[in-house]
Design an enzyme around this catalytic site. Sequence first.
Site, PDB file in Angstrom:
ATOM      1  N   SER A 181      16.707 -33.577  -1.810  1.00 32.12           N
ATOM      2  CA  SER A 181      16.077 -34.376  -0.770  1.00 32.12           C
ATOM      3  C   SER A 181      16.800 -35.718  -0.615  1.00 32.12           C
ATOM      4  CB  SER A 181      14.590 -34.541  -1.087  1.00 32.12           C
ATOM      5  OG  SER A 181      13.873 -35.016   0.027  1.00 32.12           O
TER       6      SER A 181
ATOM      7  N   HIS B 205      10.322 -27.276   1.987  1.00 30.66           N
ATOM      8  CA  HIS B 205      11.155 -28.279   1.310  1.00 30.66           C
ATOM      9  C   HIS B 205      10.998 -28.193  -0.213  1.00 30.66           C
ATOM     10  CE1 HIS B 205      13.509 -31.912   1.108  1.00 30.66           C
ATOM     11  NE2 HIS B 205      12.547 -32.582   0.486  1.00 30.66           N
TER      12      HIS B 205
ATOM     13  N   ASP C  95      12.631 -24.991   5.159  1.00 28.80           N
ATOM     14  CA  ASP C  95      12.502 -26.449   5.090  1.00 28.80           C
ATOM     15  C   ASP C  95      12.301 -27.006   6.498  1.00 28.80           C
ATOM     16  OD1 ASP C  95      12.707 -29.189   4.544  1.00 28.80           O
ATOM     17  OD2 ASP C  95      14.352 -28.913   3.120  1.00 28.80           O
TER      18      ASP C  95
END
Length: 331
Positions: free
Chosen positions: A123, A306, A277
């Site tokens: 991320s 995600h 995601d």
Amino acid sequence: MTAGSFELGDLKLENGGVIRNAKLSWKSYGTLSPARDNVIVYPCSYGATHETQEWLIGPDGVLDPERWFIVIPDMFSNGLSSSASTDPEFPSLVTMADNVHAQYRLITEQFAVDRLAAAYGFSMGAGQAYHWAALYPGFVERAIVVCGSARTSLHNRVFLSGLLRILEAAPEYAGNGRFAAEPVAAKRAFAHVYAGWGLSQDFYRARLFESVLGAPDLDSFLQTDWVDRFAEGAAADQYAQALTWLAADISTSYDGDLAAALGAITARVLLMPSATDLYFRTADNELELTSLRNAGLVEIPSIWGHRAGSPRDIPADLDFLRRQVRDWLDA
């Protein structure tokens, strides 16, 4: 394991601000080799600290401390490194590049390392891994980008804009990312919006929050996994890190030419998007792949959105991530 706080002095930022008496908190895992050639830097994701990320490290984990010397630097405004919540003069914008430049000083000065075996991140941590490869070509041998991108996409920026507007609408908001008190109701709304993006439609359709995570119902899941977690952080830090995420772009030093920035990377790059995601889409990584010199893309086949890139509670996704990353590091 060793932990510390690296003193940076007055740190000048790329947008002209200064963090006074800046410090970078960090923790290391494993043993630095005599040749100092086994270092992996593992930057933090949004709201994370070295403590919340270290589950991934272990002899049977994704990153093996018996082979690698792994350093987790705490991102600015995570409450451990210099943070907006503890510094009334904290600059309005600290970029990913600012974080990585500070991390470079930590790695080279604290540990006297002249080459990085890998930059690994998930991320926002993946964005920093990308920045490592772009800002220090020749220093970074490998970059592993899990559910991240070289530049925050327009759709991703819309999501972040929504979060920022929620915080700004709070009665406690004092302007410039500051709050007179913690905005409890706004942070609750913030968490509920985040929960809709952090996991996929398929995850919710399959009710995995019940069958896998053990929540009795949806409301309980939203409270324990999202509202309670975001309540622990300071709104000023959440605001500051959202701005860091919003501005993320490795092409800043290349006059906005993303293809040129990607083409300058010499590290071997592994892109690992999640198939579902909602932030960092496989399509964005596929476009980046065309400009990278030496890279591969492996999609995580998951319905966890995600969160598939940080699969602490997802055995199948964790096994997939472990195998792919270890094979890439071995190649």
